[in-house]
Motif scaffolding. Structure first.
Motif, PDB file in Angstrom:
ATOM      1  N   LEU A 169      59.849  56.335  10.432  1.00 13.52           N
ATOM      2  CA  LEU A 169      58.787  56.720   9.527  1.00 13.52           C
ATOM      3  C   LEU A 169      57.760  55.763   9.276  1.00 13.52           C
ATOM      4  CD1 LEU A 169      61.067  58.444   6.796  1.00 13.52           C
ATOM      5  CD2 LEU A 169      59.402  59.528   8.722  1.00 13.52           C
ATOM      6  N   PRO A 204      68.267  65.149   6.594  1.00 16.31           N
ATOM      7  CA  PRO A 204      66.718  64.782   7.072  1.00 16.31           C
ATOM      8  C   PRO A 204      65.727  65.878   6.771  1.00 16.31           C
ATOM      9  CG  PRO A 204      68.088  64.811   8.907  1.00 16.31           C
ATOM     10  CD  PRO A 204      68.984  65.338   7.672  1.00 16.31           C
ATOM     11  N   MET A 263      60.791  36.285   1.067  1.00 16.67           N
ATOM     12  CA  MET A 263      61.793  37.296   0.712  1.00 16.67           C
ATOM     13  C   MET A 263      61.256  37.892  -0.571  1.00 16.67           C
ATOM     14  SD  MET A 263      64.754  38.561   1.401  1.00 16.67           S
ATOM     15  CE  MET A 263      65.601  39.649   0.669  1.00 16.67           C
ATOM     16  N   LYS A 306      58.471  37.831  -1.588  1.00 16.42           N
ATOM     17  CA  LYS A 306      56.853  38.575  -1.253  1.00 16.42           C
ATOM     18  C   LYS A 306      57.265  39.972  -0.504  1.00 16.42           C
ATOM     19  CE  LYS A 306      54.258  35.502   0.237  1.00 16.42           C
ATOM     20  NZ  LYS A 306      53.708  34.617   1.550  1.00 16.42           N
ATOM     21  N   ALA A 307      58.546  39.896   0.194  1.00 21.39           N
ATOM     22  CA  ALA A 307      58.753  41.341   0.918  1.00 21.39           C
ATOM     23  C   ALA A 307      59.053  42.216  -0.470  1.00 21.39           C
ATOM     24  CB  ALA A 307      59.874  40.849   1.523  1.00 21.39           C
ATOM     25  N   LEU A 360      55.702  43.470  -1.594  1.00 24.86           N
ATOM     26  CA  LEU A 360      55.095  44.202  -1.007  1.00 24.86           C
ATOM     27  C   LEU A 360      55.720  45.699  -0.501  1.00 24.86           C
ATOM     28  CD1 LEU A 360      53.818  41.942   1.950  1.00 24.86           C
ATOM     29  CD2 LEU A 360      52.327  43.773   0.639  1.00 24.86           C
ATOM     30  N   LEU A 361      56.866  45.682  -0.732  1.00 24.08           N
ATOM     31  CA  LEU A 361      57.776  46.943  -0.248  1.00 24.08           C
ATOM     32  C   LEU A 361      57.334  48.159  -0.783  1.00 24.08           C
ATOM     33  CD1 LEU A 361      60.674  46.575   1.341  1.00 24.08           C
ATOM     34  CD2 LEU A 361      61.284  48.098  -0.467  1.00 24.08           C
ATOM     35  N   VAL A 413      53.636  49.268   0.614  1.00 24.65           N
ATOM     36  CA  VAL A 413      53.807  49.610   1.941  1.00 24.65           C
ATOM     37  C   VAL A 413      54.564  51.074   2.019  1.00 24.65           C
ATOM     38  CG1 VAL A 413      53.956  49.269   4.462  1.00 24.65           C
ATOM     39  CG2 VAL A 413      53.822  47.356   2.712  1.00 24.65           C
ATOM     40  N   LEU A 414      55.442  51.313   1.286  1.00 26.27           N
ATOM     41  CA  LEU A 414      56.210  52.456   1.267  1.00 26.27           C
ATOM     42  C   LEU A 414      55.392  53.584   0.849  1.00 26.27           C
ATOM     43  CD1 LEU A 414      59.165  53.317   1.387  1.00 26.27           C
ATOM     44  CD2 LEU A 414      59.239  53.237  -1.208  1.00 26.27           C
ATOM     45  N   VAL A 459      53.298  54.619   3.534  1.00 23.63           N
ATOM     46  CA  VAL A 459      53.898  55.365   4.460  1.00 23.63           C
ATOM     47  C   VAL A 459      53.928  56.691   4.255  1.00 23.63           C
ATOM     48  CG1 VAL A 459      56.020  55.447   5.722  1.00 23.63           C
ATOM     49  CG2 VAL A 459      55.138  53.619   5.650  1.00 23.63           C
ATOM     50  N   CYS A 462      51.145  58.734   4.163  1.00 24.26           N
ATOM     51  CA  CYS A 462      50.688  58.885   5.583  1.00 24.26           C
ATOM     52  C   CYS A 462      51.239  60.090   6.077  1.00 24.26           C
ATOM     53  CB  CYS A 462      50.665  57.906   6.538  1.00 24.26           C
ATOM     54  SG  CYS A 462      49.448  56.724   6.216  1.00 24.26           S
ATOM     55  N   SER A 463      52.513  60.329   5.696  1.00 24.01           N
ATOM     56  CA  SER A 463      53.578  61.305   6.484  1.00 24.01           C
ATOM     57  C   SER A 463      53.088  62.577   6.007  1.00 24.01           C
ATOM     58  CB  SER A 463      54.844  61.077   6.251  1.00 24.01           C
ATOM     59  OG  SER A 463      55.271  60.922   5.258  1.00 24.01           O
ATOM     60  N   ILE A 509      64.879  63.177  13.763  1.00 23.58           N
ATOM     61  CA  ILE A 509      63.910  62.387  13.407  1.00 23.58           C
ATOM     62  C   ILE A 509      62.740  63.342  12.991  1.00 23.58           C
ATOM     63  CG2 ILE A 509      62.066  60.704  14.406  1.00 23.58           C
ATOM     64  CD1 ILE A 509      64.229  59.317  15.651  1.00 23.58           C
ATOM     65  N   ALA A 560      63.210  64.627   9.736  1.00 23.11           N
ATOM     66  CA  ALA A 560      63.005  63.413   8.553  1.00 23.11           C
ATOM     67  C   ALA A 560      61.598  63.039   8.591  1.00 23.11           C
ATOM     68  CB  ALA A 560      63.848  62.314   9.000  1.00 23.11           C
ATOM     69  N   SER A 561      60.698  63.249   9.551  1.00 24.37           N
ATOM     70  CA  SER A 561      59.201  62.816   9.635  1.00 24.37           C
ATOM     71  C   SER A 561      58.215  63.710   8.550  1.00 24.37           C
ATOM     72  CB  SER A 561      58.741  62.865  10.947  1.00 24.37           C
ATOM     73  OG  SER A 561      58.559  63.904  11.488  1.00 24.37           O
ATOM     74  N   ASP A 599      57.105  66.457   9.746  1.00 26.31           N
ATOM     75  CA  ASP A 599      55.783  66.721  10.553  1.00 26.31           C
ATOM     76  C   ASP A 599      56.606  67.656  11.708  1.00 26.31           C
ATOM     77  OD1 ASP A 599      53.546  67.188  11.504  1.00 26.31           O
ATOM     78  OD2 ASP A 599      53.256  65.162  12.365  1.00 26.31           O
TER      79      ASP A 599
END
Lengths: 293, 336, 499
Positions: free
Chosen positions: A130, B80, C1, C3-4, C7-8, C11-12, C15, C18-19, C82, C85-86, C88
């Motif tokens: 993803l 999924p 760490m 920072k991550a 950011l998480l 960015v999540l 994502v 976008c999907s 996959i 799950a995507s 798309d």
């Protein structure tokens, strides 16, 4: 070194060489079978269990492989991805490893721990997919390169190597007015060729052998690298009969044994060619990077 | 399944050893002894170093940490098609299912036994081979042997399994033909529980011993040659030199590798075992990874397989910490 | 760490957003070609490309513009999950098996329920009801199946060996046994050496499943005297079959190493003239005949085939894989409206025309095949030419029958092929269906793989003599206590409900 020329020592040397030769022979026999098989007739392959000399040498399987452009094309893709990917790997690895090699850099330990944590826990297939998709990398060669831009192991090899370099060299350069980037580029990197060769080879072999990312991320068959084709050819025969849909086998029969072997030979040969050239650096590089003192 | 491919192309030996040095080099200077002010001043001074790290850190955040929320599906009944947000939360159910499965102990036992055999029989092989290679005086011969023994590492395990079958089958396999000539009997290597483990270890020895020598040869190359000369002058023979100089110089590497191998005892190679398993040897062959595959992947049970994987990782961390403590007790530097 | 961690979520969100923007599957003008994305597997490494004339022909014929997503068959299921799950999804995709992820996707509304639409289409309306039942999920049909010959299983044997040992074509189980004995001990190849045996079996358990049917055992599940479903291995007939297998093994009529033998090596004993019988798909006979001709230089036909042999309970056979190999489903994500779904269905319908079948399997006349002097199809063997329609047949369904079995099609068929086709046909009268094929057991979805292994392993161990009847019954007990009884209960409940 002072030579020990005693009787026992010489006997040991002889036995040692004999033993090592035997071990090498054992290692190489199955590989000879694959090479011989790639030149042998189907009849010999079907009726003889094991051989290292083909009865009649035929180039048919190699001719077959080169008759369509699939394998040459995918080999080109593999070469391109390997070269470019390795370059990207080295860039990312070096730029991160260099700062981390400065022991007194604030925050360094936190970042190293963060890197090591990823060696033990990973998010798994679907979340990674993803993310790659979210970055818009699907069906692009970048999807084979960016998601594996740094191997934590290699990062640490390079970092340890940098750490071993005498500080004085760099310091005097900085006093001379050189920037950190300049130091890295003009002083550190030229001295790091052994480790870069070693790590570069690790990365390159990884790219050359990788197939799963390509299967998952690339949907245009034209972009598939060699390993995908190879695997498809080898696995197809593996699964015939068990999962067999003989309906398919009426149209696309599993490739002949000799062709499979020829593809295996072709996929290993490039590595074997490159390897001896790098081998010398290689040992040196891993040595300094991995083991201190 | 796929993640491991990314870093699985070089031997655990090399990669793991390097990981260890990373952990062990944490500098006491870095402990919070300095004042915050000086720290910030130094950070400012080293701005360029931080800028250099940006691509790398972004990489780890995006491609390693971002997907880690995927681990939460271990506590879900992940579908999924519904995605992460809509899938049902089931708490510890997947773990309970796993622990209550009657196969749990069989799998645990098989996994551990195979790993221990691996440590006992495979682990010393690269060391021995490296020591023998180190004693070779003809450089050309040494290099030739080295190049040859690295080859199998690059051959697909599918090919290795298929060669094993060809050589060991009772139906005209070369090994059994030989056995029959010598003893008058054939042995069903491929279909007996007794021979499964030797075959797997044998395959590993064949495939990885050569490549595994790299790290030891590297360490050996670093040994100060003057030490040998001094020892020779003192009248020490080659064997004594080996015991007193060569071995101690790689002892630390061996300990570190051993510790790291301990962290991996629940991780036997999946494809290799999967390819060698059959109805007659399954009760010794089924290990964590093959179990996850048959129960999880083939039936699309993502949550279940993630739970098992998470369990494995946690145990791995505990084992590494444990063996590290033991190593320290015995006077080795350990990892931390 | 830290920072991550900050950011998480950012960015999540990126994502996830976008999907969302899936493929713009906006339908073109009413008359223009309809854009369709379709995900299918390729079994070679070089499937039909976008510039292939065959693809253009298919697009013209069906008035679509196709975006074919090829996935190597060895990783198809990974890619499918996959893709689920995507979020798309392509308009049409192959669901290769009724795995739990496919079943769950159907239940969660990922696919169109096409049960009530099939009748409106000329080809699809001819779908075989038994196979439709086999592919249905909770009683509903979610896809068009890719038809496979239901009566495909049979016994292939060396005709020349049989003649040399003076036996007739086997008709009963005992005839079959006598054939194996004669092939093992009667020097069927006439070289004066004891270097042959009857039948090769491999790691794959298919042949045992076929043979158990001869003894009257049910196909997976059958009714006992009280009308309740029981598993096949709980029946008397199954044990009879097992004892027969054990006899074959003990007398050396099958290869000693069958439990270890890779199925990729299955053909080798036949090619090296060591074995003469194979129980599997009937086209094993034609495949081996072909290999004998191309690899060993045989000119006359030496292989023969029969469908089944008779036992005390009559003549039975195992239907091949439920008569299908996966199905083509239409996703709700790819076909947003009922209108879109109908267009996709129309495409699937047209793909069942003979013209399309021929194009997918043989390519185009004059380019990929010609007609020879006898008027038969003459398919080019040139690799580059074949690559232009490679794997296209994976999109095919063959609902109205495989054109290659149509006697009117000008195909060069030797007597063995004709005989094989006749076996396919006659088998249809004797195949025994699986009463639970359309049912879904939650316990099976969860534990099925492990439970199946208990029985499969016990069967092999019984055949080679490692365990006796009591040992096998212990395995059955183990199966029952670990979840078998739950599966049985679930199936019985469904069986009563749908009966």
């Amino acid at each position: 070194m002072i030579r020990d020329t005693s009787m026992g020592s010489r006997i040991f040397d002889t036995l040692n060489i004999l033993f090592l030769s035997a071990f090498a022979l054992l290692t190489v026999l199955p590989f000879l079978y694959i090479i011989a098989g790639s030149f042998a007739s189907e009849k010999q392959l079907a009726t003889e269990a094991f051989f290292v000399i083909p009865k009649e040498v035929s180039l048919d399987s190699y001719r077959y492989i080169l008759s369509s452009n699939t394998i040459p094309r995918s080999a080109l893709v593999s070469i391109g991805v390997t070269l470019f990917g390795t370059f990207v790997n080295l860039f990312f690895t070096v730029t991160m490893a260099y700062p981390l090699s400065k022991k007194r850099l604030p925050g360094r330990n936190g970042i190293i721990n963060m890197v090591i944590f990823t060696m033990i826990f990973s998010g798994g297939l679907i979340p990674t997919f993803l993310v790659v998709k979210g970055m818009g990398l699907l069906d692009r060669y970048a999807s084979l390169i960016l998601p594996i831009a740094i191997s934590p192991f290699n990062l640490i090899v390079v970092k340890s190597f940098f750490q071993e370099m005498p500080e004085e060299l760099e310091e005097s350069a900085i006093i001379d007015g050189c920037s950190r980037y300049g130091v890295l580029w003009r002083i550190v990197l030229p001295l790091s060729m052994p480790v870069l060769a070693a790590v570069g080879l690790f990365y390159a072999v990884g790219h050359w052998n990788s197939f799963f990312s390509a299967l998952i991320y690339l949907s245009s068959p034209k972009k598939w690298p060699l390993q995908v084709i190879l695997r498809q050819m080898v696995m197809l025969a593996q699964f015939t009969a068990a999962n067999m849909d003989s309906f398919d086998s009426d149209f696309v029969r599993p490739p002949e044994q000799s062709i499979k072997m020829a593809v295996i030979v072709l996929s290993v040969v490039p590595i074997l060619f490159v390897y001896p050239f790098i081998q010398r650096h290689f040992t040196k590089g891993v040595m300094i990077g991995a083991i201190k003192g | 399944m796929s993640e491991n491919d990314y870093c699985g192309h070089f031997p655990i030996g090399v990669s793991m050893a390097t990981m260890s040095t990373a952990i062990e080099t944490i500098d006491p200077m870095d402990l919070k002894t300095e004042s915050g002010k000086r720290r910030i001043a130094r950070m400012k001074k080293e701005k360029s170093l931080y800028i250099l790290m940006i691509p790398g850190i972004l990489y780890f955040v995006i491609f390693k940490y971002l997907p880690m929320w995927g681990l939460t599906i271990a506590f879900q009944n992940f579908q999924p098609i519904l995605g992460f947000l809509k899938s049902e939360w089931v708490g510890m159910e997947n773990f309970r299912d796993f622990f209550s499965s009657p196969d749990f102990f069989m799998i645990f036992r098989n996994t551990l036994v195979l790993s221990l055999l691996n440590i006992i029989f495979y682990f010393p092989m690269p060391i021995v081979l490296a020591l023998l290679l180190n004693e070779v005086r003809q450089a050309a011969f040494k290099r030739a042997i080295q190049t040859i023994v690295y080859i199998p590492h690059f051959i697909s395990i599918v090919v290795v399994a298929s060669l094993t079958y060809v050589l060991f089958t009772t139906a005209g396999g070369a090994v059994n033909i030989l056995m029959e000539r010598l003893t008058g009997e054939t042995i069903n290597f491929l279909g007996s529980p007794r021979w499964f483990r030797p075959l797997i270890i044998g395959q590993t020895i064949w495939k990885e011993t050569g490549y595994g020598t790299i790290i030891f040869l590297a360490a050996l190359a670093g040994v100060d040659q003057n030490l040998y000369e001094a020892a020779a002058i003192d009248g020490a023979g080659r064997f004594k030199q080996l015991i007193h100089i060569t071995l101690p110089s790689i002892a630390n590497v061996i300990v570190i590798l051993l510790i790291l191998r301990m962290g991996q005892v629940l991780d036997n190679g999946f494809e290799q075992i999967f390819l060698m398993t059959n109805a007659l040897n399954r009760n010794v062959a089924e290990v964590f990874n093959t179990y996850v595959y048959t129960v999880g992947i083939t039936q699309g049970a993502f949550s279940y397989s993630t739970a098992v994987g998470l369990f494995k990782s946690v145990i791995g961390v505990i084992l590494v910490l444990g063996t590290n403590g033991i190593a320290k007790k015995f006077g080795h530097s350990g990892l931390y | 760490m830290r920072k991550a961690v900050v950011l998480l979520p950012m960015v999540l969100a990126l994502v996830l957003s976008c999907s969302r923007d899936g493929k713009a599957a906006a339908s073109a003008g009413a008359e223009g070609p309809y854009p369709l994305s379709i995900m299918v597997m390729t079994i070679s490494g070089e499937p039909m490309g976008d510039d292939s004339p065959v693809k253009k022909y298919i697009e013209e014929y069906t008035n679509t513009s196709l975006d074919i997503i090829w996935v190597p068959n060895t990783t198809y299921e990974d890619k499918m999950n996959i893709t689920f799950a995507s979020g798309d999804l392509p308009t049409i995709m192959v669901a290769p098996k009724k795995t739990s992820s496919v079943i769950n996707a159907a239940r969660n509304g990922a696919f169109w329920d096409i049960t009530d639409y099939l009748k409106d289409y000329p080809n699809l309306s001819k779908a075989n009801p038994q196979v439709l039942n086999n592919i249905s999920i909770d009683g509903r049909v979610y896809g068009v199946y890719r038809a496979r010959e239901l009566g495909r299983n049979g016994i292939s044997f060396r005709r020349d060996w049989l003649d040399r040992v003076g036996l007739d074509t086997p008709e009963t189980i005992d005839d079959f046994y006598q054939m194996l004995r004669a092939f093992t001990y009667g020097d069927p190849d006439g070289n004066g050496k004891d270097d042959t045996y009857g039948m090769t079996v491999t790691k794959w358990t298919g042949p045992w499943d076929v043979m158990k049917m001869w003894f009257g055992a049910p196909n997976e599940w059958g009714e006992d005297s009280t009308g309740n479903l029981v598993a096949d291995f709980e029946t008397r007939e199954y044990m009879d079959a097992l004892k027969f297998f054990r006899k074959l093994y003990k007398e050396g009529l099958v290869n000693e190493d069958f439990a270890m033998m890779e199925s990729s090596k299955w053909q080798e004993p036949y090619l090296s003239g060591k074995a003469g019988v194979v129980v599997d798909v009937a086209d094993f006979s034609t495949t081996l005949q072909g290999e004998f001709e191309t690899k060993l230089g045989f000119e006359e036909i030496v292989w023969d085939v029969v469908g089944s042999v008779e036992g005390d309970k009559g003549l039975h056979n195992l239907p091949f894989a439920g008569g299908y190999n996966g199905m083509l489903v239409i996703t709700k994500n790819g076909a947003k409206t009922e209108e879109d779904m109908k267009k996709a269905l129309a495409f699937l319908d047209k793909m069942n025309d003979y013209e399309m079948q021929i194009a997918m399997m043989y390519g185009l006349e004059g380019v990929h095949y010609t007609f020879d002097e006898n008027g038969f199809y003459d398919v080019s063997t040139d690799k580059a030419v074949k690559a232009q329609y490679d794997s296209a047949a994976q999109m095919g369904m063959g609902i109205q029958g495989d054109f290659r079995y149509d006697p009117d099609q000008p195909i060069d068929r030797d007597e063995l092929v004709l005989k094989r086709n006749a076996v396919y046909k006659s088998n249809l009268d004797i195949v025994v269906g699986d009463p639970c094929a359309s049912f879904t057991s939650d316990t099976y979805a969860k534990k099925g793989a492990q439970l199946d292994k208990i029985i499969e392993d016990a069967r092999v161990q019984f055949v080679v003599g490692l365990i006796d009847e009591a040992g096998f019954n212990d395995a059955v007990k183990q199966w029952r206590s670990q979840g078998g009884d739950d599966i049985k209960g679930e199936y019985n409940a469904l069986y009563k409900q749908y009966k």
